[in-house]
Design an enzyme around this catalytic site. Structure first.
Site, PDB file in Angstrom:
ATOM      1  CE  LYS A   1      52.276  36.577  54.673  1.00  0.00           C
ATOM      2  NZ  LYS A   1      50.963  36.846  55.253  1.00  0.00           N
TER       3      LYS A   1
ATOM      4  CD  GLN B   1      50.511  32.085  53.601  1.00  0.00           C
ATOM      5  OE1 GLN B   1      50.830  31.348  54.537  1.00  0.00           O
ATOM      6  NE2 GLN B   1      49.997  33.277  53.797  1.00  0.00           N
TER       7      GLN B   1
ATOM      8  CG  HIS C   1      48.129  37.683  48.391  1.00  0.00           C
ATOM      9  ND1 HIS C   1      48.387  39.025  48.427  1.00  0.00           N
ATOM     10  CD2 HIS C   1      47.724  37.346  49.639  1.00  0.00           C
ATOM     11  CE1 HIS C   1      48.145  39.484  49.644  1.00  0.00           C
ATOM     12  NE2 HIS C   1      47.743  38.490  50.404  1.00  0.00           N
TER      13      HIS C   1
ATOM     14  CG  ASP D   1      53.294  35.094  46.653  1.00  0.00           C
ATOM     15  OD1 ASP D   1      53.896  34.858  47.719  1.00  0.00           O
ATOM     16  OD2 ASP D   1      52.187  35.664  46.607  1.00  0.00           O
TER      17      ASP D   1
ATOM     18  CB  CYS E   1      44.763  39.621  49.808  1.00  0.00           C
ATOM     19  SG  CYS E   1      44.851  40.896  51.044  1.00  0.00           S
TER      20      CYS E   1
END
Ligand SMILES: Cc1ncc(COP(=O)(O)O)c(C=O)c1O
Length: 415
Positions: free
Chosen positions: A233, A210, A130, A207, A373
């Site tokens: 999220k 998600q 991202h 990261d 992104c």
């Protein structure tokens, strides 16, 4: 995943916790499939935040009055609870609250990278990063004279692990990799990447924007040095993000933002810093949001992260099969399986992704279109944009059917 698991997630009941899902747009029921961007906020989260504002709203760390103490305890306990949720045994000493995943990335890139990186050092990223990580490390590399290299993806949308082993060398100082791709849905073998990084005395930043909302995550089992995610999220509020870091690394790192609330002693000549995590949280922090995130974590854990993952994967598999059967839809990322998460990125042959999303909107189906992104990844895929449907614990098979029906309308309109 078992059908029994899926049935045991009482989606109709869970939907009652998200009144927004009852909305109709132009007389059509809202079908919300933009969860990878932001999930809806669970009622217990809204209730906890409203309770904070109604009963104990005050600034933290500062006051000796009763409300400030209540707010401080709630704010501090939220760190412990979120740390526990992702398997960080050090509690608040390993959990920093930021604004979002992006700020967590910037914090490490500035606080660690600006001091530790220099000419000859390499930051290894993946082609599916991202912008939150890619742009940030690119900037820090430019300022420090370090280089960025990128682990390639193969034709299935998975990381090429042979290439990973070539890229990560003794010159590597940091490996920054996305746990679950927000564009391809690929679940990356992050433990393996971390092991390779550690074999070369490099650190690993994962990261998890998600991943944490959608599957059980144990940062210690992964052995990540840093791990980032966002409250909005995961059925929680906007305005709060998280950064897990190993205690000894956070201890050694200098702050990246300065001001009140993060100091131990200040004179006209110099200042010294407070304990972790406060030394990384200057100014008035997101107190109500921390209370809300605590409630979100309680909420998700009560449902069960493994059941949430199974439910989403089942929906994504169903969507994948239905879209693949259409014949004129290109789907990105691996086929359904254990390394594919609950989102589907695709393009309809004859219709630009933006037009598609706009027509879907006429049908009250909310999907995302654009580069998500991940512009360099889209370059790699040879497209400027893609459409993305992403699922959460409250979505249903009927909503996947609505997605396919809306795509059909778009096809007919452009025929
Ligand atoms: C994989 C990934 N990383 C980072 C981010 C950035 O998250 P935020 O906007 O909350 O900072 C996102 C947001 O979509 C994401 O999907």
């Amino acid at each position: 995943m078992s059908q029994q698991n899926l049935e045991s997630l009482d989606v109709e009941r869970l939907r009652e916790d998200f009144p927004i899902l009852e909305r109709e747009l132009d007389g059509k029921p809202l079908v919300y499939l933009d969860n990878a961007a932001t999930t809806q906020t669970a009622d217990p989260v809204v209730d906890a935040m409203s309770d904070y504002y109604r009963r104990y709203n005050a600034n933290v760390h500062r006051g000796i009055h009763h409300l400030s103490q209540e707010a401080s305890i709630a704010y501090e306990e939220a760190h412990d609870r979120v740390a526990e949720f992702v398997g960080a045994s050090g509690g608040r000493e390993e959990m920093i609250f930021t604004k979002n995943t992006t700020e967590s990335e910037n914090l490490v890139a500035y606080a660690w990278g600006m001091r530790e990186l220099g000419p000859g050092d390499e930051v290894v990223l993946t082609e599916m990063e991202h912008h939150a990580s890619l742009v940030t490390w690119q900037q820090i590399a430019e300022r420090t004279g370090a280089d960025c290299t990128y682990i390639q993806i193969d034709e299935t949308g998975r990381l090429d692990m042979d290439h990973a082993r070539e890229c990560i060398t003794d010159d590597t100082a940091m490996v920054s990799a996305v746990h679950v791709s927000n564009t391809l849905g690929t679940v990356n073998p992050v433990s393996e990447l971390v092991d390779i990084a550690h074999d070369h005395d490099a650190l690993a930043f994962i990261d998890g924007a998600q991943a944490v909302p959608n599957r059980p995550v144990d940062v210690e089992a992964i052995d990540a040095d840093f791990y980032a995610f966002s409250g909005h999220k995961m059925a929680g509020p906007t305005g709060i993000g998280c950064l897990y870091g190993k205690a000894h690394l956070l201890e050694e790192m200098e702050p990246y933002l300065y001001g009140g609330g993060m100091i131990r002693k200040v004179t006209f000549e110099e200042s010294t810093w407070g304990d972790v995590p406060w030394k990384f949280e200057p100014g008035t922090p997101p107190i109500a949001e921390a209370v809300g995130l605590h409630a979100a974590v309680d909420y998700l854990e009560e449902i069960g992260m493994d059941r949430i993952r199974d439910h989403e994967e089942e929906l994504a598999e169903y969507a994948y099969e239905r879209l693949a059967a259409e014949g004129d839809i290109e789907i990105y990322g691996p086929e359904p399986g254990p390394d594919r998460s609950g989102l589907v990125g695709f393009n309809l042959e004859s219709v630009h992704a933006h037009d598609l999303a706009s027509i879907m909107n006429d049908h009250a189906v909310a999907i995302r279109a654009g580069d998500h992104c991940t512009q360099p990844l889209h370059d790699r895929l040879g497209v400027a944009a893609s459409a993305r449907a992403s699922f959460y614990l409250y979505n249903t098979r009927e909503e996947v059917d609505a997605l396919v029906d809306a795509i059909d309308s778009a096809r007919q309109l452009f025929a």
